[in-house]
Motif scaffolding. Sequence first.
Motif, PDB file in Angstrom:
ATOM      1  N   GLU A 117      14.120  81.532  43.126  1.00 21.62           N
ATOM      2  CA  GLU A 117      15.667  81.000  43.254  1.00 21.62           C
ATOM      3  C   GLU A 117      16.568  81.369  41.725  1.00 21.62           C
ATOM      4  O   GLU A 117      17.332  80.716  41.335  1.00 21.62           O
ATOM      5  N   GLN A 118      15.419  80.705  40.842  1.00 25.38           N
ATOM      6  CA  GLN A 118      15.314  80.903  39.444  1.00 25.38           C
ATOM      7  C   GLN A 118      16.175  82.261  38.636  1.00 25.38           C
ATOM      8  O   GLN A 118      16.708  81.932  37.943  1.00 25.38           O
ATOM      9  N   ALA A 119      16.180  83.368  39.077  1.00 27.37           N
ATOM     10  CA  ALA A 119      16.590  84.814  39.297  1.00 27.37           C
ATOM     11  C   ALA A 119      18.206  84.417  39.353  1.00 27.37           C
ATOM     12  O   ALA A 119      19.314  85.056  38.541  1.00 27.37           O
ATOM     13  N   ASN A 120      18.800  83.162  39.699  1.00 27.87           N
ATOM     14  CA  ASN A 120      20.347  82.633  39.851  1.00 27.87           C
ATOM     15  C   ASN A 120      20.875  82.201  38.439  1.00 27.87           C
ATOM     16  O   ASN A 120      21.679  82.203  37.493  1.00 27.87           O
ATOM     17  N   ALA A 121      19.839  81.959  37.398  1.00 32.79           N
ATOM     18  CA  ALA A 121      19.975  80.923  36.631  1.00 32.79           C
ATOM     19  C   ALA A 121      19.555  82.383  35.295  1.00 32.79           C
ATOM     20  O   ALA A 121      19.894  82.172  34.004  1.00 32.79           O
ATOM     21  N   GLU A 122      18.683  83.397  35.728  1.00 29.84           N
ATOM     22  CA  GLU A 122      18.213  84.305  34.375  1.00 29.84           C
ATOM     23  C   GLU A 122      19.066  85.488  34.801  1.00 29.84           C
ATOM     24  O   GLU A 122      19.685  86.415  35.733  1.00 29.84           O
ATOM     25  N   PRO A 123      20.076  85.799  33.113  1.00 32.62           N
ATOM     26  CA  PRO A 123      20.932  86.748  33.359  1.00 32.62           C
ATOM     27  C   PRO A 123      20.591  88.350  33.753  1.00 32.62           C
ATOM     28  O   PRO A 123      21.041  89.483  33.894  1.00 32.62           O
ATOM     29  N   GLU A 124      19.047  88.385  32.726  1.00 33.63           N
ATOM     30  CA  GLU A 124      18.563  89.767  33.144  1.00 33.63           C
ATOM     31  C   GLU A 124      18.231  90.130  33.915  1.00 33.63           C
ATOM     32  O   GLU A 124      17.838  88.926  35.349  1.00 33.63           O
ATOM     33  N   ARG A 125      17.613  90.800  34.801  1.00 27.57           N
ATOM     34  CA  ARG A 125      17.294  91.780  35.610  1.00 27.57           C
ATOM     35  C   ARG A 125      15.743  92.763  35.245  1.00 27.57           C
ATOM     36  O   ARG A 125      15.715  93.023  34.632  1.00 27.57           O
ATOM     37  N   ILE A 126      14.760  93.114  36.478  1.00 29.27           N
ATOM     38  CA  ILE A 126      13.830  93.172  36.355  1.00 29.27           C
ATOM     39  C   ILE A 126      14.317  95.256  36.488  1.00 29.27           C
ATOM     40  O   ILE A 126      14.639  95.393  37.974  1.00 29.27           O
ATOM     41  N   ASN A 127      14.285  95.885  35.850  1.00 30.38           N
ATOM     42  CA  ASN A 127      14.970  97.600  35.756  1.00 30.38           C
ATOM     43  C   ASN A 127      13.533  98.085  36.337  1.00 30.38           C
ATOM     44  O   ASN A 127      12.720  98.158  35.914  1.00 30.38           O
ATOM     45  N   VAL A 128      14.175 100.004  37.161  1.00 29.19           N
ATOM     46  CA  VAL A 128      13.761 100.796  37.777  1.00 29.19           C
ATOM     47  C   VAL A 128      13.608 101.715  36.378  1.00 29.19           C
ATOM     48  O   VAL A 128      15.183 101.628  36.665  1.00 29.19           O
TER      49      VAL A 128
END
Length: 329
Positions: free
Chosen positions: A198-209
């Motif tokens: 759920e930390q992804a809710n606080a992270e603006p960056e993403r893992i790109n493919v």
Amino acid sequence: MGLVHEIIDGFDAAEPVRRVARREELLLGAPLPSPMRPPRAYRPIEAVHFPAHFVPQGFEPPRGIFESDHLRVERQTMAGFRQPFYHRNCDVDELSYQVHGTRTLMTERGSLDLVAGDFSRIPVTVAHDNHAHDDIHILFYVPAHVEELRPPVRASELVLPPFAGWTPEVRNLMTTECLGGPEHDVVMTPVDERLLLEQANAEPERINVLRASGDDGQTEWLYRSAQVRIGHTTIERSDGREYRTHRDADDIQYQISGRRVLVTQLGVLELEPGDFVRVPVGVAFTSIVTEPSAHLTVLSALAVPQVAETTKTGTVLGVPELDALRSAG
């Protein structure tokens, strides 16, 4: 007299290249006798082979292929299970190429499913885990930070559950240094994986493919750091009359599909899917290709020794034998 050309380049892609004419029988020939410096025997070109098709097996750690103080290259296969802990790198970005099957990558920046042909990059300090099905992937541990050179085709997002049958648990989180190598963990502690994901809710960056387009005759560069470049090379056909020499970089290659004949000043190898090979700095090489071929290309500005056991060794072929291979297609 068979004339070929040798392209001499550098690790820096912006550096001008030189193109010089060579007689092929001399480019690949044995040195002439010299009273000032007697010729020495050079180690022949070597390859490491792993099956390119999935072989069911239980969990095993990644297999190291090449390793130095600034780059590690591994092969891993997984099937129907997770790795036994979440992982965080202190010093490297962790990149991967999906060779076969599907793999769910779960991170603090979201989760995503990877399929054959996908590249991904987990930035330094981002915790992650994998759940895989019929999976083979190649791992690259590169000192941070690594730049992505192509637009992403898709990106991670917060997905709960990240895969069918997932239930949140308290699992271990292992933190490593020294390129994530074996026996280089610095601490392992339990972590609430629901909270972690759920930390992804606080992270603006993403893992790109990222994915290569497969343009013929080109190396498409997807990632770059201060000392490493990672790309994808597609060759439809090649008579191998244009050689290339990197004046300041090792060239690590992994054969993805098709077959080709790698011709070098250290011998000739017939490559098939699943083969890893390293062309050392300063060694001229080319490929004879009679069917569509694709391979990964990794340039390293510092030497990266092979740590896996050699599977096959290059042999010496004369120009008439190479011409026969050229005409066979």
